[in-house]
Design a protein around this motif. Sequence first.
Motif, mmCIF file in Angstrom:
data_model
loop_
_atom_site.group_PDB
_atom_site.id
_atom_site.type_symbol
_atom_site.label_atom_id
_atom_site.label_comp_id
_atom_site.label_asym_id
_atom_site.label_seq_id
_atom_site.Cartn_x
_atom_site.Cartn_y
_atom_site.Cartn_z
ATOM 1 N N ALA A 13 32.393 47.221 42.116
ATOM 2 C CA ALA A 13 33.793 46.989 42.509
ATOM 3 C C ALA A 13 34.543 46.207 41.433
ATOM 4 O O ALA A 13 35.706 46.491 41.146
ATOM 5 C CB ALA A 13 33.854 46.255 43.853
ATOM 6 N N ALA A 14 33.880 45.222 40.825
ATOM 7 C CA ALA A 14 34.533 44.429 39.780
ATOM 8 C C ALA A 14 34.792 45.285 38.549
ATOM 9 O O ALA A 14 35.839 45.173 37.904
ATOM 10 C CB ALA A 14 33.672 43.220 39.413
ATOM 11 N N CYS A 15 33.841 46.152 38.231
ATOM 12 C CA CYS A 15 33.990 47.062 37.086
ATOM 13 C C CYS A 15 35.203 47.972 37.306
ATOM 14 O O CYS A 15 36.040 48.138 36.414
ATOM 15 C CB CYS A 15 32.713 47.876 36.919
ATOM 16 S SG CYS A 15 32.809 49.194 35.701
ATOM 17 N N GLU A 16 35.293 48.537 38.511
ATOM 18 C CA GLU A 16 36.403 49.453 38.801
ATOM 19 C C GLU A 16 37.733 48.715 38.886
ATOM 20 O O GLU A 16 38.779 49.261 38.539
ATOM 21 C CB GLU A 16 36.099 50.227 40.092
ATOM 22 C CG GLU A 16 34.941 51.222 39.895
ATOM 23 C CD GLU A 16 34.528 51.968 41.156
ATOM 24 O OE1 GLU A 16 33.930 53.041 41.022
ATOM 25 O OE2 GLU A 16 34.782 51.460 42.276
ATOM 26 N N LEU A 17 37.668 47.484 39.322
ATOM 27 C CA LEU A 17 38.898 46.692 39.442
ATOM 28 C C LEU A 17 39.567 46.467 38.082
ATOM 29 O O LEU A 17 40.785 46.487 37.965
ATOM 30 C CB LEU A 17 38.591 45.340 40.110
ATOM 31 C CG LEU A 17 39.733 44.341 40.238
ATOM 32 C CD1 LEU A 17 40.912 44.950 40.983
ATOM 33 C CD2 LEU A 17 39.260 43.077 40.954
ATOM 34 N N VAL A 18 38.770 46.261 37.039
ATOM 35 C CA VAL A 18 39.363 46.019 35.712
ATOM 36 C C VAL A 18 39.593 47.317 34.934
ATOM 37 O O VAL A 18 39.901 47.289 33.743
ATOM 38 C CB VAL A 18 38.497 45.056 34.861
ATOM 39 C CG1 VAL A 18 38.387 43.694 35.528
ATOM 40 C CG2 VAL A 18 37.111 45.642 34.604
ATOM 41 N N GLY A 19 39.402 48.459 35.596
ATOM 42 C CA GLY A 19 39.708 49.727 34.944
ATOM 43 C C GLY A 19 38.508 50.517 34.449
ATOM 44 O O GLY A 19 38.667 51.538 33.797
ATOM 45 N N GLY A 20 37.305 50.030 34.744
ATOM 46 C CA GLY A 20 36.100 50.739 34.328
ATOM 47 C C GLY A 20 35.694 51.790 35.347
ATOM 48 O O GLY A 20 36.338 51.956 36.383
ATOM 49 N N VAL A 21 34.630 52.531 35.031
ATOM 50 C CA VAL A 21 34.122 53.533 35.968
ATOM 51 C C VAL A 21 32.714 53.130 36.413
ATOM 52 O O VAL A 21 32.015 52.387 35.726
ATOM 53 C CB VAL A 21 34.073 54.948 35.347
ATOM 54 C CG1 VAL A 21 35.486 55.452 35.101
ATOM 55 C CG2 VAL A 21 33.269 54.957 34.060
#
Lengths: 304, 304
Positions: free
Chosen positions: A62-70
């Motif tokens: 979730a943190a990865c996706e929150l900053v724009g990652g996949v």
Amino acid sequence: TQSPKQEETQFDFKAYMVNKAISVNKALDDAVSLRDPLTIHEAMRYSLLAGGKRVRPMLCIAACELVGGVQSQAMPAACAVEMIHTMSLIHDDLPCMDNDDLRRGKPTNHKVFGEDVAVLAGDSLLAFAFEYIATATTGVPSSRILNAISELAKSIGAEGLVAGQVVDITSAGVSDIGLDQLEFIHVHKTAQLLEASVVLGAILGGGDNEQVEKLRKFARCIGLLFQVVDDILDVTKSSAELGKTAGKDLVAEKATYPKLMGIEKSREFAEKLNKEAKDQLSGFDSDKAAPLFALANYIAYRQN
Amino acid sequence: LPLVSTQFDLRTYWTTLRAEINQKLDEAIPVKYPQQIYEAMRYSVLAKGAKRAPPVMCVAACELFGGNRLAAFPTACALEMVHAASLIHDDLPYMDDDPSRRGQPSNHTVFGVDMAILAGDALFPLGFRHIVSATPPNLVPEPQLLRVITEIARAVGSTGMAAGQFLDLEGGPNAVEFVQQKKYGEMGECSAVCGGFLGGAGDDDIQRLRRYGRAVGVLYQVVDDILEEKMKGEERKEEEEEEEKKKGKSYVRKYGVEKAMEVAEDLRAKAKGELDGFEKYGEGVFPLYSFVDYAADRGFSVGD
């Protein structure tokens, strides 16, 4: 405790959790395959694949996706934090530590495989967590992977998880534990790895320093929140409601938040932590922040 | 390479490096709160008699390819940290049950089984973290550092040293060969290969270092076993029988001194044969070359 707030009405947290847990379980199953010598790998898989809500991997993704990652950028790290969590439980359950026979409703690792194999399985999971991040992470520059490895190592060693364990062991049976010491134990035993899970995800997803630090603070708050709520539930719920022995902390004369500050103050403290956690998310895209937002509520308002 | 023995002084090279490694290890584990865990970690890592063979091999391999030894020191220290962690866990009562190590009481004898487990659990991640945080960034490309971390994690993990320890406890057909390879060959291989990565060695040279390091690691242990057997007098028969039950896993016990000496000579020839491929690097190969003779002959003593 009240029911969850209106913010999460549009976001189906339960479905999100189930979904992520399925992906994570699949990735864990693939990551730790049965190899020679079979017994060690069986022992590793026995505890690693025993279920559990996969909160840490979910935080990482979730943190990865929150900053724009996949998701794929964070999946190896998400598996690694679960491997570390599992190894710490295996070692914690040993007779010379907490001496637990049951974990997640199943006999503990050393009960099934013996103490020698349990120690080796834990060591192997620890080592493999690092190997896995280093070799299986794709689409992320090496510098970020190294940064993530360093963060994870710090959070589980003598400045992290182990420090919490040591202070917990050495303060057992000591009657005058203060709030500072109680907080030290929980921050290190529980919050550090939750923090690492979030921070690793943010780093691997390409978050800048400011974003990483905000999410670090978020994770610290929910880590502590988790423990405060756990302590409250231990005195307010029955064993049947909890699915484990209620009042265990009181019997064991362990220091808890309700004991040190009273139930009401503990509840206020939990509210404060929940709010502080959510405040950290305010600068992010609200749709992307929904999973972490909901997770904070989930931890705050859970009933068992 | 007939000049090796007359022109290269391994003893001075080793003694100098050893002092540097000891100092760096001392600095890498400062005592903080909670003190006990740092003391337990330091007790084993900074043990007086430690020869520092893995770090010296790592530095020598790095220098062979023109690498700066400053690039190798953090990894050299990490090798000692993870090695110490493995040994601490191997000595535990339900493992090899060794009350002493390197002539002093083993870690759990002094600090208790719980602290010994935690000291090991803390030393593994400290090693990884130390590599990331202490390696001078301008000296080693980041992808190479990831390879080093992978190599060490694999060496101590479920198919490496942990597997060796498991087979050591388990016994079974061909256990001796397997245990020697995994418990002792693995550390030698890992030390040489990490040095190669840090010095910028190509794939072929890495493979060569792999075979060289493994042969030297096993050679070292076989010779240790031979020397131990020769030192034993008749009056120790009873004690020996007791020990036999615990560890019947040396070449000497299984095949006798003579066969073990043959094995040692084969390993010496094999290790030196691998080094022939490094002649193009000139004098840089001397340390690795004389290391083999040291492992076989023990021409001088290292340590206190």
